[in-house]
Design an enzyme around this catalytic site. Sequence first.
Site, PDB file in Angstrom:
ATOM      1  N   ASP A  54       0.946  -1.176  -0.101  1.00  0.00           N
ATOM      2  CA  ASP A  54       0.105  -0.080   0.210  1.00  0.00           C
ATOM      3  C   ASP A  54       0.999   1.304  -0.073  1.00  0.00           C
ATOM      4  O   ASP A  54       0.614   2.205  -0.728  1.00  0.00           O
ATOM      5  CB  ASP A  54      -0.979   0.033   1.414  1.00  0.00           C
ATOM      6  CG  ASP A  54      -1.763  -1.052   1.343  1.00  0.00           C
ATOM      7  OD1 ASP A  54      -3.016  -0.780   0.845  1.00  0.00           O
ATOM      8  OD2 ASP A  54      -1.692  -2.002   1.619  1.00  0.00           O
ATOM      9  N   GLU A  77      -5.603   7.297   0.186  1.00  0.00           N
ATOM     10  CA  GLU A  77      -5.944   6.533   1.388  1.00  0.00           C
ATOM     11  C   GLU A  77      -5.122   6.526   2.326  1.00  0.00           C
ATOM     12  O   GLU A  77      -5.469   6.528   3.568  1.00  0.00           O
ATOM     13  CB  GLU A  77      -6.388   5.163   0.895  1.00  0.00           C
ATOM     14  CG  GLU A  77      -6.810   4.390   1.975  1.00  0.00           C
ATOM     15  CD  GLU A  77      -7.696   3.218   1.748  1.00  0.00           C
ATOM     16  OE1 GLU A  77      -8.415   2.497   2.247  1.00  0.00           O
ATOM     17  OE2 GLU A  77      -7.067   2.568   0.463  1.00  0.00           O
ATOM     18  N   ASP A 149      -6.251   4.989  -4.550  1.00  0.00           N
ATOM     19  CA  ASP A 149      -6.426   3.739  -3.706  1.00  0.00           C
ATOM     20  C   ASP A 149      -5.256   2.884  -4.093  1.00  0.00           C
ATOM     21  O   ASP A 149      -5.362   2.209  -5.074  1.00  0.00           O
ATOM     22  CB  ASP A 149      -7.768   3.273  -3.764  1.00  0.00           C
ATOM     23  CG  ASP A 149      -7.891   2.229  -2.715  1.00  0.00           C
ATOM     24  OD1 ASP A 149      -6.780   1.629  -1.934  1.00  0.00           O
ATOM     25  OD2 ASP A 149      -9.017   1.829  -2.562  1.00  0.00           O
ATOM     26  N   ILE A 151      -3.777  -0.033  -3.088  1.00  0.00           N
ATOM     27  CA  ILE A 151      -4.389  -1.300  -2.995  1.00  0.00           C
ATOM     28  C   ILE A 151      -5.954  -1.415  -2.512  1.00  0.00           C
ATOM     29  O   ILE A 151      -5.898  -1.378  -1.311  1.00  0.00           O
ATOM     30  CB  ILE A 151      -3.426  -2.418  -2.260  1.00  0.00           C
ATOM     31  CG1 ILE A 151      -2.055  -2.436  -2.938  1.00  0.00           C
ATOM     32  CG2 ILE A 151      -4.112  -3.672  -2.541  1.00  0.00           C
ATOM     33  CD1 ILE A 151      -1.136  -3.454  -2.125  1.00  0.00           C
ATOM     34  N   ASP A 152      -6.670  -1.572  -3.555  1.00  0.00           N
ATOM     35  CA  ASP A 152      -8.289  -1.728  -3.181  1.00  0.00           C
ATOM     36  C   ASP A 152      -8.441  -3.271  -3.066  1.00  0.00           C
ATOM     37  O   ASP A 152      -8.083  -3.986  -3.748  1.00  0.00           O
ATOM     38  CB  ASP A 152      -9.006  -1.080  -4.248  1.00  0.00           C
ATOM     39  CG  ASP A 152     -10.571  -1.116  -3.774  1.00  0.00           C
ATOM     40  OD1 ASP A 152     -10.791  -1.032  -2.645  1.00  0.00           O
ATOM     41  OD2 ASP A 152     -11.331  -1.456  -5.130  1.00  0.00           O
ATOM     42  N   THR A 154      -7.403  -4.967  -0.025  1.00  0.00           N
ATOM     43  CA  THR A 154      -6.153  -5.569   0.637  1.00  0.00           C
ATOM     44  C   THR A 154      -6.308  -6.951   1.274  1.00  0.00           C
ATOM     45  O   THR A 154      -5.410  -7.865   1.020  1.00  0.00           O
ATOM     46  CB  THR A 154      -5.721  -4.710   1.792  1.00  0.00           C
ATOM     47  OG1 THR A 154      -5.658  -3.245   1.288  1.00  0.00           O
ATOM     48  CG2 THR A 154      -4.244  -5.209   2.451  1.00  0.00           C
ATOM     49  N   ASP A 296     -12.952   4.864  -3.626  1.00  0.00           N
ATOM     50  CA  ASP A 296     -13.511   3.473  -3.864  1.00  0.00           C
ATOM     51  C   ASP A 296     -14.436   3.243  -4.977  1.00  0.00           C
ATOM     52  O   ASP A 296     -14.673   1.988  -5.360  1.00  0.00           O
ATOM     53  CB  ASP A 296     -14.635   3.098  -2.562  1.00  0.00           C
ATOM     54  CG  ASP A 296     -13.562   3.011  -1.130  1.00  0.00           C
ATOM     55  OD1 ASP A 296     -12.541   2.236  -1.322  1.00  0.00           O
ATOM     56  OD2 ASP A 296     -14.268   3.321  -0.299  1.00  0.00           O
TER      57      ASP A 296
END
Length: 365
Positions: A54, A77, A149, A151-152, A154, A296
């Site tokens: 991330d 994020e 984002d 790593i959407d 995770t 998101d």
Amino acid sequence: MSLVSSEAFSVEKRVAVAAVRRACLVTCTVFNQLVQDNTDTLRKEDESPVTVGDYAAQAVINTILKNAFPKDPIVGEEGADALRQESNARLRERVVTLATNALNEDLIDGENAEWSLGAQNELTSAALLKAIDEGNDTGGPNKRMWTVDPIDGTKGFLRGGQYAVCLSLIVNSQVELGVIGCPNLPIDPANPSGEKGCVFVAVRGQGAHQITLSGNGAVKLPYFHSEKSHVLQSEEPKHTNVPLIRRVSDELHLTEWGMDSQAKYCCLARGEGAVYLRMPAPTTGDRKPYEERIWDHAPGSVLVEEAGGKITNSEGAPLQFALGRGMGENRGFVATIDEGLHGQVISAIKRAQLAEDVTKAQATS
């Protein structure tokens, strides 16, 4: 799809594809080398895990964005405060190494060394941590801003499932550009065991395309027809109302398909699914409803629309990207690749909610 073009947002598209592609390389390296031993993970306040991937991916994306568009704010994020703690020195060192290696990769067609890319660029640890912190903008209306984002999904990433690297450009509350990288998604949905790694690109008014992680093989979306009518939904049950989605699926004869991340939007846009449905999970006691964030849904929303689909909240109203980092009261999300089906889903949701209310009333009477 050419990455070099005179069309609107052509430079932004090139920058975004470069940023997402290189961030995807980071996440693949992290999973293969580091994350499987489960030692490179912190936890956020909402108990979701944050990995070295991330941080490194956001460092890469923000570094590229700030070199290409230094005046553009970024809504991201993650922040780097935890990395600055001495107890996380090992994690910080790995983040810096991963980000540096990704930024120093050789240039490919469409990339520019002025974006801090290529072997000649030297970035310090302090500069990369500062880049992560560039994602602290509060969002809002009447501005041009990026959402990130890194790593959407995770949890999907940690178990080797679906996850996505997501980037969007919002101008005056409208999403103009979305790029989503899905390293674990099959390039050809007809061959799920085949080669994996896709990047999905959409610019408002210019359509949506899928390319490979290497930047080749552009295909206009949608291009696939699934034998089953799937309703794509979250793999994480605490973020969605599973029983209500099941009622809707049963009424419309849809097959449920759980998946992590905005990869769901990508599968919908290329024709693998009929509906993407996300409804807020019921709350009890003092527990607050889950608040969706603009990062998101911004990239996925423009991808679906440019593929010819429609996306709204569960009441049929447009999504709000001008309210700050969040999206306001969570009324759920409905996306379809077929506009005609969209109205049917909205109606089915209303009937399912009524049935849910009757069940609750009977339980308390």
